[in-house]
Scaffold this active site. Sequence first.
Site, PDB file in Angstrom:
ATOM      1  N   CYS A   1       0.761  -1.170  -0.035  1.00 41.81           N
ATOM      2  CA  CYS A   1       0.065   0.077  -0.002  1.00 41.81           C
ATOM      3  C   CYS A   1       0.730   1.163   0.168  1.00 41.81           C
ATOM      4  CB  CYS A   1      -1.072   0.006   1.223  1.00 41.81           C
ATOM      5  SG  CYS A   1      -1.776   1.600   1.593  1.00 41.81           S
TER       6      CYS A   1
ATOM      7  N   CYS B   1       0.107   4.039   2.487  1.00 48.61           N
ATOM      8  CA  CYS B   1       0.629   3.600   3.732  1.00 48.61           C
ATOM      9  C   CYS B   1       2.193   3.807   4.056  1.00 48.61           C
ATOM     10  CB  CYS B   1       0.327   2.094   3.986  1.00 48.61           C
ATOM     11  SG  CYS B   1      -1.504   1.462   3.908  1.00 48.61           S
TER      12      CYS B   1
END
Lengths: 115, 301
Positions: free
Chosen positions: A32, A35
């Site tokens: 991700c 993230c």
Amino acid sequence: MSVTEITSAEEFRKVVLESQTPVVVDFNADWCGPCQMLRPKIEKLAEGGAKIASVNIDELDDLAEEYEVASIPCLVKFAGGKEIDRKVGLLPEKKVAKFVEDTMVGSDEAEVEEA
Amino acid sequence: MDYDVAIIGAGAAGLTAAIYAVRAGKKTAVFEKLVAGGQIVNTPKISNYPGTPGISGAAWSQALEKQASDLGAEMIYDEVLQLEQVDNGFKLSTEDESYTARTVIVATGLNERKMEVPGEAKFIGRGVSFCATCDGSFYKDKTVAVVGGGNTALSDALYLSDLAKKVYLVHRRAEFRGEFALQEKIKTRKNVELVLGYMPIEVVGDKRVTGLKIREREGTLEKTLGVDGIFVAVGKIPSNQLIADLVELDEAGYAITDDKCGTKTPGLFVAGDGRVKELRQLVTATADGAVAASSAIDFLA
């Protein structure tokens, strides 16, 4: 303080659910991108005293499912073993700081609870 | 003046502009409301940027941010809410602070377009997603809908068809706008059902999304697709609200510039996806950043 890497449901229970003070959990994954971009900011806040735990949703997918995390990054605030607030997606740095504020050791709430 | 060059937006265009501006000895600040990198951070693997095949968008963004700040660009993580002309330059205001700069490069890029239907906002992060590669893995063996008809919608549907049990591809027209090759590939996927000529009218759910209500575009027939997730891929819109009065915008909201990224306001430049151009890619964003910085440097001379 650094970000606590949660590696098991048992550890999650101890570090997050049984915590005497509020804890923010950063649900994330290696793949991700957002993230990864959020991570240094989270680390900085943890070093500044915020109580933050990290859950990799690929390793602990049961936890992601239990707390209905369907989009990451997702910050979930727990107090007294329950979710009290969450933020999904990227946030401005100031808002992240505000979100984790009441997990700060030394914040009013924390002091009362620890007393 | 606080800065020679103030850059709004720390994506590919903005950070590249910062590199050029600081290397020319200009006092430079980059304002960013979220994180460095912009849209590219959602890309797991960059395949078409020269020289760095396979790098992730996040790693590339972090390297670029480090490059700009190591060279001396000041990173300011705050949202610029207002931009106005003042004597000899511009004033940039955030919630709590204001800054002045002799030139400004706006590199605020694009935002995801929303479906603008009831329930959409409420279920963002609880079944409504704007990024299939980010959130797809939550839908293993589940049923999802992809809304849209362009390349993003088609690639999202393909990507999700490898994970989900079933994918509805909902598009308001009878034909897709996306690449022919992608359309052909979609046809070979047995678990992708095309729902053409329908538009979304409501996201349905309780704690999480349970369905997508759709209506015929040229008719009155309504139905609800039972889905666990909805991936919205209905295009992007330029984030040019800040400069609406300072720059000519085209009908779609893109900034009209000359070939040096200049606008009708002297000292104000626009770089990256937010301006009118043919190709919106990482490589054209970085090129814009270099051009805009060079124009700002010339303007300051």
